[in-house]
Design a protein around this motif. Structure first.
Motif: not given
Length: 701
Positions: A574-592
């Motif tokens: 769950x640690x890795x899932x959350x880290x990877x999920x947050x990284x990918x989501x914010x990598x799309x949302x923050x630049x948007x």
């Protein structure tokens, strides 16, 4: 389930009791799928702590199970392991074994039979049924190699599946053929970037042809340098997609929008200056030994979302451009998918032709289809000419179809006719580079991302072709040479830096070719082809729609290759899932957020819609008195890979987690590597250069 016959009941044992083997035959659903029940809802996860494993005797002759990272016995009866006929181990013990799957030493099994230099032995014969139950063993038996993917194209142990290993030299003809095949299979990664950035800079078809020839020339030179004085792994160097987004951001900056005259050379000189400074920074990062320190922060959970974000960041460019001519673009995508997936197991003369040459075959067939449609007059409209600028077209009929004609016809490009037969790319061919601190800072940050990409490529490829993974010093040496290679790319003017292509790992696994000599000979062939101007002209003639369709596939592959680094970690944690999920989501949302800030609908119509994300410097939220600082911050925070890298590296190095859960990369110990002749031959510098620089401990053994 046990029967009512007392003789057939299992002996009393520890609780929970071992299930009867007859209740779960080898052909059952659980055996075929590899399902194993868990007591908790979290698969392969730890509580951020090490578990004490029960001590059990170890079979010294057991080969490794590369799929699960454990050893298994080899004795079989009628193709079935004897362990299948024994009672299954208690479920709680089996769960404990799956939690600790990664060694903390050098990633190689101890006592794994007659393998040399600690390398894993080949997996069991193909007659053995898949997914047999495996007896749990101690943690030191875990093998840190790429997981097995059956008989597919996947990542397997090199001794049993690689045709040629790192130092193999079977002969000039076989090596030449395999080397040329290696480069052809990576054709898309080598030549597609110039086909995107040169038209964006306002370059002509002739400019595109010249840049393609330059890219081929520099790629051949830098590959020879890397295989000789870098990491010495068989990795092709070339223009990386990591540099594409920042290059497009610089190209579409406000100061270049109102230029008159030759925009191409002016913008190219700006890119050259930024790349040269950033490359010098990367060379210092590698040769100073700072990269060895940075390695402590770079783990699979950081590499995976960072590289995946590079591929995902171009979604606005891919299919929107394919939609300009669907009958050509969709056919191109479908052909590559069919060749690389549905026909991947078809072998001709021992070669998986469709899998290895999926991109070249797709280009040839689609190009032929587009030629037939053009000759048949499908894209011919009465009174309309593609050579007339769109602003000068008066007829509504022609204005409606001019975009379709430009994107679908194959005779609109004059690159092949105008290109010379012989052309030698030379340094500073576009003029003297222009240096500005704001573009240099952006490229310096991108060079760090490029180094992170190379770390994952070094580790994965070394497990396929070398005796052991490289030492941190050898990795630093490779990063330093990539910096020097990018300086050459900046001097010659390729538009991007030169780095290890991420697709190398997939290509090595597919072609089963890991010979260093083959890659070097292929680089020589590439240099010769770059001198033939018609080769660059032919590549520059590929229609834009086909380029966009190929990029859809290449960027999807890049995303998948990035996420594949999670195989070295506990992917179900769950640690890795959350880290990877947050990284990918914010990598799309923050630049948007940055790309949409302050922009009104219908504005900036002079820029194509697929380039809208790269004009953020003119309207981003940072609006201080310093225009240069605004440009740097707005551009950096609009890059998806930068956001993914920042989120992942901060969370992975602050959230507690055990080594096997985080999947810390395993590099060879310098002292151990120095004592093993095979490792020394794999990585030592040629011509006794290493002896001269033996005192530089941080860039070698």
């Amino acid at each position: 389930m046990s029967t009512s016959d007392p003789k057939s009941r299992p002996r009393p044992g520890p609780w929970p009791p071992a299930p009867d083997p007859s209740s779960m035959p080898p052909a059952s659903w659980a055996k075929r799928t590899g399902f194993r029940p868990k007591f908790s809802g979290e698969t392969n996860a730890t509580d951020s702590g090490h578990l004490a494993l029960p001590s059990k005797p170890k079979d010294p002759d057991a080969p490794p199970d590369l799929e699960a990272g454990r050893l298994r016995g080899t004795s079989t009866v009628n193709g079935e392991q004897e362990s299948v006929k024994a009672s299954h181990p208690p479920l709680d013990k089996e769960k404990d074994q799956t939690v600790k799957r990664r060694r903390d030493s050098d990633g190689l099994p101890k006592g794994s039979g007659p393998a040399q230099n600690g390398q894993a032995l080949p997996p069991p014969p193909a007659t053995e049924p898949a997914n047999q139950p495996r007896r749990p063993v101690r943690n030191e038996d875990v093998v840190d190699v790429l997981p097995q993917a059956g008989d597919d194209d996947g990542f397997v142990a090199r001794h049993s599946h690689m045709k040629y290993e790192l130092r193999d030299t079977p002969g000039l003809v076989p090596i030449g053929l395999y080397g040329f095949q290696h480069y052809i299979s990576m054709l898309g990664s080598l030549v597609l970037i110039p086909l995107v950035i040169v038209p964006a800079m306002g370059g002509t078809y002739e400019d595109t042809s010249n840049v393609v020839s330059t890219v081929l020339f520099v790629s051949g030179i830098t590959t020879l340098l890397h295989t000789s004085f870098g990491s010495r792994l068989p990795l092709i160097q070339g223009p990386s997609f990591v540099f594409l987004a920042p290059a497009l951001a610089i190209i579409n900056s406000p100061e270049f929008q109102g230029l008159n005259g030759n925009n191409f050379k002016h913008i190219m000189k700006e890119l050259q200056g930024a790349i040269i400074i950033a490359s010098a920074f990367q060379a210092i990062l590698g040769y100073s030994g700072l990269m060895s320190l940075l390695l402590r922060l770079i783990h699979p959970v950081v590499v995976a979302p960072t590289i995946a974000a590079v591929g995902l960041s171009f979604y606005s460019y891919g299919f929107p451009l394919v939609g300009a001519c669907l009958e050509i673009g969709v056919v191109q995508i479908l052909l590559v998918i069919i060749f690389s997936l549905y026909l991947r197991k078809i072998s001709i003369l021992g070669h998986r032709i469709f899998l290895i040459y999926a991109v070249p075959l797709g280009i040839v067939i689609t190009w032929a289809l587009a030629f037939l449609l053009t000759e048949a007059g499908v894209y011919s409209y009465k009174g309309c000419d593609t050579n007339v600028p769109a602003s000068n077209i008066i007829s509504d009929h022609c204005r409606k179809h001019v975009s379709r004609m430009k994107h679908c016809r194959v005779d609109t490009s004059q690159a092949l006719k105008s290109s010379p037969w012989f052309r030698f790319p030379y340094p500073l061919q576009w003029g003297t580079p222009v240096f500005h601190w704001k573009t240099a800072i952006i490229m310096c940050v991108v060079s760090v991302i490029s180094s992170v990409d190379s770390v994952g490529s070094y580790h994965a490829s070394s497990l396929l072709v070398a005796s052991r993974p490289p030492t941190p010093g050898i990795l630093s040496r490779g990063i330093g040479l990539e910096g020097l290679s990018s300086i050459l790319a900046g001097l010659w003017g390729t538009g991007t830096g030169s780095t290890t292509l991420t697709e190398n790992v997939h290509t090595i696994a597919v072609t089963k070719m890991g010979s260093r000599r083959a890659v070097e000979l292929g680089a020589c062939i590439l240099i010769v082809l770059s001198l033939v101007g018609k080769v660059g002209g032919l590549i520059a003639s590929i229609p834009d729609v086909m380029v966009a369709a190929l990029l859809c596939f290449m960027w999807a592959m890049l995303t998948a290759l990035g996420l594949s680094n999670l195989r070295y970690s506990e992917a179900g944690s769950s640690r890795n899932i959350i880290i990877v999920g947050l990284s990918l989501f914010f990598s799309l949302s923050v630049p948007a957020y940055f790309q949409q800030y302050g922009i009104s609908p219908g504005s900036n119509m002079s820029v194509p819609s697929y380039f809208q994300p790269y004009i953020v410097a003119s309207h981003g939220p940072f609006n201080s008195k310093s225009g240069g600082l605004n440009f740097v911050l707005n551009t950096l925070f609009s890059l998806h890979m930068v956001i993914a890298f920042l989120v992942a590296i901060i969370l992975d190095n602050t959230v507690p987690g055990s080594r096997q859960e985080r999947g810390v990369y395993v590099w060879s110990d310098p002292e151990t590597a120095r004592r093993e002749p095979a490792v020394t031959k794999d990585y030592e510098l040629p011509f006794r250069v290493g002896r001269v620089f033996r005192w530089v401990k941080w860039v070698g053994f």
